[in-house]
Design an enzyme around this catalytic site. Structure first.
Site, PDB file in Angstrom:
ATOM      1  CG  ASP A  53      -2.054   0.891   1.172  1.00 39.56           C
ATOM      2  OD1 ASP A  53      -2.190   1.602   0.148  1.00 39.56           O
ATOM      3  OD2 ASP A  53      -2.847   0.918   2.132  1.00 39.56           O
ATOM      4  CB  SER A 205       3.262  -4.329   3.077  1.00 39.94           C
ATOM      5  OG  SER A 205       2.219  -3.828   3.863  1.00 39.94           O
ATOM      6  CG  MET A 206      -2.240  -4.659   0.010  1.00 38.16           C
ATOM      7  SD  MET A 206      -3.265  -3.171  -0.064  1.00 38.16           S
ATOM      8  CE  MET A 206      -2.572  -2.300  -1.471  1.00 38.16           C
ATOM      9  CG  ASP A 369       5.260  -5.347  10.861  1.00 38.77           C
ATOM     10  OD1 ASP A 369       4.274  -4.646  11.176  1.00 38.77           O
ATOM     11  OD2 ASP A 369       5.467  -5.727   9.692  1.00 38.77           O
ATOM     12  CG  HIS A 401       5.136  -2.851   7.780  1.00 32.08           C
ATOM     13  ND1 HIS A 401       4.654  -4.137   7.697  1.00 32.08           N
ATOM     14  CD2 HIS A 401       4.611  -2.188   6.721  1.00 32.08           C
ATOM     15  CE1 HIS A 401       3.869  -4.242   6.631  1.00 32.08           C
ATOM     16  NE2 HIS A 401       3.833  -3.072   6.018  1.00 32.08           N
TER      17      HIS A 401
END
Ligand SMILES: *[C@@H]1O[C@H](CO)[C@@H](O)[C@H](O)[C@H]1NC(C)=O
Ligand SMILES: *[C@@H]1O[C@H](CO)[C@@H](O)[C@H](O)[C@H]1NC(C)=O
Length: 421
Positions: A53, A205-206, A369, A401
């Site tokens: 994202d 991530s996403m 995270d 993250h």
């Protein structure tokens, strides 16, 4: 490749391997008189980066008949909308929000830009656009660039066997059909261009669940032929409570002096935010997401939460994306699931008042995270034993993250994995 960019690469990156990469001609001739020998490279698995994202550049063209504020431009040819930090400060951010936010059409269950706003995602297939989210190479916009450099040090060459798969991260899979079609083509083209070598996805991530959705759409035969493995970094496999927080109060993107309240308007208009809400497969119906003095909002009462914050559209988008959340079948490719852990991460919201609309809650922290909750990062372990494909996990204590993208242990892991044929 643009000349200016080329010069910038020479100035910024110190790795000698880049100079012979072939994309930018090294301006000095070789000293050696020996004829160049044909490269005897081991057959490296070509890499495709799939960002998360906010991890792709977005360009915009304006031809508006109105403007939300007198300072905002109504017309403008294509320019960079994301990421440009200068546009995110007050007062420019008000114009920016109007250009980047989406409108939900309940009849078609799809989103569109503000009237007079066109957007596009530049650089399909090009790793640069996901290595640097800010096209001016502002340090704050560095994303996959260190992993790109790591690969180049291993003998990889950008645009030959390193590619990027940017997409409109505002959208969820239900509106990204063309992205999935293009990604399939990119995989096949990359495979052919590299002596029929299966590709490695490196996802963040996403980008990890996005790649999962893509892989779920492909046949086992196709995956066996074209996909060598997926290396997932900080995969938000089962969503995150952080998305609930964004609906409640917006997000200031952590590091910048930005107003969460102003950005919220734009962030909550993105179907991807709804897709990133916690998954009912990993959060029990009775679990409390938000508390007020006299009432709790559990996972099962999420619809009521959207009603009470006065954003029912969020619930509609949740329904549109639920079929992707509910399908948690394994990717059926070799998976390396790497994530940071042991960092304070929002777990629940606590409101002072019963009337929650417009209120800023206190954050009750759990572990993860810093962005994604631990159980979501670990959700990939759910497939162990379910799939004939190998699944390995690596949890790194105290790595956050974004930190997984610049971590030496992660680099060592990637090097080792990528050296396997
Ligand atoms: C392509 O793969 C074949 C079979 O492994 C090998 O013999 C050949 O040398 C490779 N060609 C290149 C250009 O890497
Ligand atoms: C809300 O949930 C918390 C945590 O589970 C619990 O301690 C509290 O009693 C609940 N409050 C109400 C009003 O149900």
């Amino acid at each position: 490749m643009k000349l200016g960019h080329c010069a910038a690469l020479f100035g910024l990156l110190l790795f000698a391997t880049l100079f012979s990469a072939g994309n930018c001609l090294w301006p000095f001739s070789r000293k050696s008189n020996t004829p160049p020998t044909p490269p005897k490279e081991p057959q490296l698995s070509p890499v495709i980066f799939v960002p998360g994202d906010g991890g792709s550049q977005v360009e915009v063209r304006l031809s508006k008949s109105y403007s939300p504020y007198f300072i905002c431009e109504k017309t403008h040819d294509w320019y960079n909308l994301w990421l440009d930090l200068e546009q995110l400060v007050i007062p420019m951010v008000y114009c920016w929000v109007d250009n980047v936010k989406l409108y939900y059409d309940k009849a078609t269950r799809t989103t569109h830009n503000s009237p007079g706003v066109e957007t596009r995602i530049p650089g399909w297939g090009d790793p640069d656009v996901v290595e640097w989210i800010d096209p001016t190479l502002n340090k704050a916009g560095a994303y996959f660039k260190d992993i790109g450099n790591l690969l180049v040090n291993m003998g990889y060459v950008r645009r030959r066997n390193i590619h990027g798969a940017p997409y409109d991260f505002r959208r969820a899979p239900n509106e990204l059909q063309q992205f999935f079609i293009d990604l399939k083509q990119l995989v096949e083209d990359t495979y052919e261009a590299n002596n029929q070598t299966a590709v490695t996805f490196i996802t963040h991530s996403m980008g990890s669940p996005m790649t999962l959705v893509f892989l779920q759409q492909q046949t086992l035969e196709w995956k066996t032929r074209y996909v060598r493995r997926q290396i997932s970094l900080a995969g938000a496999w089962a969503g995150s409570i952080k998305a609930v927080k964004v609906y409640a109060m917006g997000d200031d993107l952590d590091s910048f002096a930005l107003s969460a309240k102003i950005l919220r308007d734009e962030q909550i208009s993105h179907p991807s935010t709804a897709w990133l809400l916690p998954s009912p497969l990993f959060w029990k119906p009775s679990e409390v997401l938000a508390m007020t003095p006299s009432k709790n909002y559990t996972m099962a009462q999420l619809e009521q939460f959207f009603t009470d914050i006065d954003y029912k559209t969020g619930w509609e988008m949740r329904k549109d994306t639920m079929r992707y959340t509910q399908n948690f079948s394994p990717p059926d490719v070799e998976l390396h699931c790497i994530y940071g852990d042991g960092i304070s991460t929002v777990e629940r919201l606590q409101y002072k008042k019963d009337n929650i609309a417009g209120e800023t809650p206190k954050l009750i922290m759990g572990v993860g995270d810093g962005t994604v909750n631990q159980r979501s990062l670990r959700a990939c372990q759910h497939w162990s034993g379910q799939s004939s494909s190998q699944i390995s996990t690596l949890a790194l204590q105290g790595v956050d993250h974004m930190g997984v993208l610049t971590n030496q242990d992660v680099y060592q892991y990637i090097r080792t994995v990528m050296q396997q044929p």
